[in-house]
Design a protein around this motif. Sequence first.
Motif, PDB file in Angstrom:
ATOM      1  N   ASP A   1      15.441  17.658  10.189  1.00 57.40           N
ATOM      2  CA  ASP A   1      14.415  16.746  10.668  1.00 57.40           C
ATOM      3  C   ASP A   1      14.098  15.708   9.585  1.00 57.40           C
ATOM      4  N   LEU A   2      13.218  14.770   9.914  1.00 56.07           N
ATOM      5  CA  LEU A   2      12.860  13.750   8.944  1.00 56.07           C
ATOM      6  C   LEU A   2      11.374  13.461   9.022  1.00 56.07           C
ATOM      7  N   THR A   3      10.848  12.820   7.986  1.00 59.15           N
ATOM      8  CA  THR A   3       9.434  12.462   7.928  1.00 59.15           C
ATOM      9  C   THR A   3       9.294  10.957   7.704  1.00 59.15           C
ATOM     10  N   ILE A   4       8.245  10.376   8.324  1.00 62.69           N
ATOM     11  CA  ILE A   4       7.966   8.943   8.199  1.00 62.69           C
ATOM     12  C   ILE A   4       6.473   8.788   7.935  1.00 62.69           C
ATOM     13  N   ASN A   5       6.120   7.835   7.092  1.00 60.41           N
ATOM     14  CA  ASN A   5       4.725   7.599   6.738  1.00 60.41           C
ATOM     15  C   ASN A   5       3.884   7.225   7.955  1.00 60.41           C
ATOM     16  N   GLY A   6       2.654   7.709   7.960  1.00 60.96           N
ATOM     17  CA  GLY A   6       1.711   7.361   9.014  1.00 60.96           C
ATOM     18  C   GLY A   6       0.606   6.463   8.497  1.00 60.96           C
ATOM     19  N   VAL A   7       0.081   5.609   9.383  1.00 61.49           N
ATOM     20  CA  VAL A   7      -1.074   4.762   9.060  1.00 61.49           C
ATOM     21  C   VAL A   7      -2.068   4.844  10.214  1.00 61.49           C
ATOM     22  N   TYR A   8      -3.339   4.659   9.907  1.00 65.35           N
ATOM     23  CA  TYR A   8      -4.340   4.672  10.967  1.00 65.35           C
ATOM     24  C   TYR A   8      -5.384   3.601  10.699  1.00 65.35           C
ATOM     25  N   ILE A   9      -6.085   3.221  11.757  1.00 68.16           N
ATOM     26  CA  ILE A   9      -7.125   2.213  11.655  1.00 68.16           C
ATOM     27  C   ILE A   9      -8.458   2.916  11.438  1.00 68.16           C
ATOM     28  N   LYS A  10      -9.116   2.604  10.324  1.00 67.13           N
ATOM     29  CA  LYS A  10     -10.443   3.134  10.046  1.00 67.13           C
ATOM     30  C   LYS A  10     -11.464   2.059  10.393  1.00 67.13           C
ATOM     31  N   GLY A  11     -12.233   2.290  11.441  1.00 63.79           N
ATOM     32  CA  GLY A  11     -13.199   1.302  11.895  1.00 63.79           C
ATOM     33  C   GLY A  11     -12.884   0.832  13.300  1.00 63.79           C
ATOM     34  N   ASP A  12     -13.498  -0.260  13.688  1.00 60.70           N
ATOM     35  CA  ASP A  12     -13.344  -0.815  15.023  1.00 60.70           C
ATOM     36  C   ASP A  12     -12.150  -1.766  15.059  1.00 60.70           C
TER      37      ASP A  12
ATOM     38  N   LYS B   1       0.842  -1.199   0.000  1.00 60.97           N
ATOM     39  CA  LYS B   1       0.000   0.000   0.000  1.00 60.97           C
ATOM     40  C   LYS B   1       0.881   1.254   0.000  1.00 60.97           C
ATOM     41  N   THR B   2       1.963   1.213   0.779  1.00 60.50           N
ATOM     42  CA  THR B   2       2.905   2.330   0.809  1.00 60.50           C
ATOM     43  C   THR B   2       3.554   2.527  -0.553  1.00 60.50           C
ATOM     44  N   GLN B   3       3.970   1.435  -1.163  1.00 57.97           N
ATOM     45  CA  GLN B   3       4.608   1.521  -2.480  1.00 57.97           C
ATOM     46  C   GLN B   3       3.644   2.051  -3.534  1.00 57.97           C
ATOM     47  N   ASN B   4       2.404   1.593  -3.495  1.00 57.47           N
ATOM     48  CA  ASN B   4       1.424   2.021  -4.498  1.00 57.47           C
ATOM     49  C   ASN B   4       1.103   3.509  -4.386  1.00 57.47           C
ATOM     50  N   THR B   5       0.814   3.967  -3.160  1.00 53.58           N
ATOM     51  CA  THR B   5       0.461   5.379  -3.011  1.00 53.58           C
ATOM     52  C   THR B   5       1.654   6.281  -3.278  1.00 53.58           C
ATOM     53  N   SER B   6       2.863   5.778  -2.995  1.00 55.59           N
ATOM     54  CA  SER B   6       4.067   6.543  -3.310  1.00 55.59           C
ATOM     55  C   SER B   6       4.242   6.688  -4.813  1.00 55.59           C
ATOM     56  N   ARG B   7       3.942   5.635  -5.538  1.00 57.75           N
ATOM     57  CA  ARG B   7       4.191   5.626  -6.979  1.00 57.75           C
ATOM     58  C   ARG B   7       3.157   6.422  -7.762  1.00 57.75           C
ATOM     59  N   VAL B   8       1.887   6.405  -7.340  1.00 58.70           N
ATOM     60  CA  VAL B   8       0.849   7.020  -8.174  1.00 58.70           C
ATOM     61  C   VAL B   8       0.191   8.250  -7.567  1.00 58.70           C
ATOM     62  N   TRP B   9       0.373   8.512  -6.270  1.00 66.17           N
ATOM     63  CA  TRP B   9      -0.302   9.657  -5.658  1.00 66.17           C
ATOM     64  C   TRP B   9       0.674  10.699  -5.128  1.00 66.17           C
ATOM     65  N   GLY B  10       1.758  10.271  -4.509  1.00 63.84           N
ATOM     66  CA  GLY B  10       2.825  11.212  -4.201  1.00 63.84           C
ATOM     67  C   GLY B  10       2.846  11.824  -2.817  1.00 63.84           C
ATOM     68  N   GLU B  11       1.881  11.505  -1.968  1.00 66.47           N
ATOM     69  CA  GLU B  11       1.908  12.089  -0.623  1.00 66.47           C
ATOM     70  C   GLU B  11       2.774  11.287   0.342  1.00 66.47           C
TER      71      GLU B  11
ATOM     72  N   LEU C   1       2.284  12.211   6.725  1.00 69.45           N
ATOM     73  CA  LEU C   1       3.660  12.049   7.179  1.00 69.45           C
ATOM     74  C   LEU C   1       3.809  12.573   8.606  1.00 69.45           C
ATOM     75  N   GLY C   2       4.530  11.830   9.424  1.00 69.23           N
ATOM     76  CA  GLY C   2       4.887  12.295  10.752  1.00 69.23           C
ATOM     77  C   GLY C   2       6.224  13.004  10.704  1.00 69.23           C
ATOM     78  N   VAL C   3       6.317  14.190  11.287  1.00 68.82           N
ATOM     79  CA  VAL C   3       7.543  14.992  11.276  1.00 68.82           C
ATOM     80  C   VAL C   3       8.298  14.763  12.585  1.00 68.82           C
ATOM     81  N   PHE C   4       9.576  14.407  12.464  1.00 69.10           N
ATOM     82  CA  PHE C   4      10.407  14.106  13.621  1.00 69.10           C
ATOM     83  C   PHE C   4      11.533  15.128  13.748  1.00 69.10           C
ATOM     84  N   ARG C   5      11.741  15.574  14.991  1.00 68.26           N
ATOM     85  CA  ARG C   5      12.880  16.438  15.299  1.00 68.26           C
ATOM     86  C   ARG C   5      13.648  15.822  16.456  1.00 68.26           C
TER      87      ARG C   5
END
Length: 401
Positions: free
Chosen positions: A193-204, A165-175, A228-232
């Motif tokens: 600083d650096l940024t790392i991809n975030g994921v969340y649970i939609k639903g229960d 899912k990370t690879q697909n959205t990186s390749r075709v959407w760009g966020e 993206l999560g921003v880290f310092r």
Amino acid sequence: MDVKRILQAAAVAGIVLLLTGCWNSRELNELAIVSGIGIDLAPGGDEYKVTFQLVNPSSTATSTAASTGQPSIVAVTATDRTLFGALRQASKKATRQLFFAHTQLVVLGESLSRSGINNVFDIFERSHELRLNSAVLIAHNSDAASILKILTPVESLPSMGMVKKTQNTSRVWGENRLVQVFDIINGITGEGDLTINGVYIKGDPEEGMNKSNLDQSNTKTVINMNGLGVFRKGKLIYWIKDADARGTQWLLNKIEETVVNVDADDKKESVAVNIFYSKTSVKVELRDGLPVFHVNIREEGIVNETDSYIDLSKREEIIKLQKNLQQQTESEVKQAFKTAQQSESDIFNFGNELKRNRPEEWALLDKEWGHLFAQGKLDLQVEAYIRSTGMSLKPYIPPDQ
């Protein structure tokens, strides 16, 4: 004759020593393959709670026999002051020895991310089994354990599904972009600083852990990418999403492909342009003690859809679209830059660029770079080109309809 026999015996002994076999071999049926690792802070904050997503061989094996009805993965959790200790603690719960050579994913809980991740990846550099090319995700408003326990459709192994899912959205959407353990170690030891991809649970989350969640075409509980999560200094400080996230990727030269909706004369954001090429170059200089960031973005796209009447056979219409595409890109990039400046967060590797080209000047600015970055000026130049209009030049709907 005796000498000859002695030499023959020595040769045989040498060959025997070379044919000792694999002294450290392990049988496959004695191993538990770890596909994902989740790292959280245990209650109290002085220990790690580590969750291992194990492949369930009885469920994933290819067979003509009837299905066992078991889930494709099993989650095992252990707690210790060190990650290696938790790994060993898991032996009390797992029936097989954990095997990490096929680990695809590492998920970090949000509470751990906010407290700091600088010490988390030491074991990955030292271990001969843990992989430096494992993808890394941050659980947004959740712990890593819950993310790894959610069963996913299509992909039987949730960790593999999240990586794809990370690879697909990186390749075709760009966020988003694929961020690996090695990238994070470089980011922690680098400047800025650096940024790392975030994921969340939609639903229960509880429902998502049950196999019944997959027994329907519209899965109620899913895992989605979430900015993206921003880290310092190794700590999560804020999240960026949507246009801010894509603008960040543009400045980082990480856009592979994306879609930009640009304005037509009669309707806003009615023309979908697929960006198939994007190249960003950056130069940093100092003027009167403050940095100036010279950024040039060259992008090329194809018109994939129009929701208004526009005659693309006319060159002037193409030029208008190119100008609108340029303005839309500039808007997103400037917004991302402004957001980063407000938090004094150089997430664009500008500091690394200055350090590489002007190390003497960087040595004087290192300690106050965040403050200087926030006062810096962005000199942005965008070159946008539309290379094709697809299979049609004019919409099939007349302008009066």
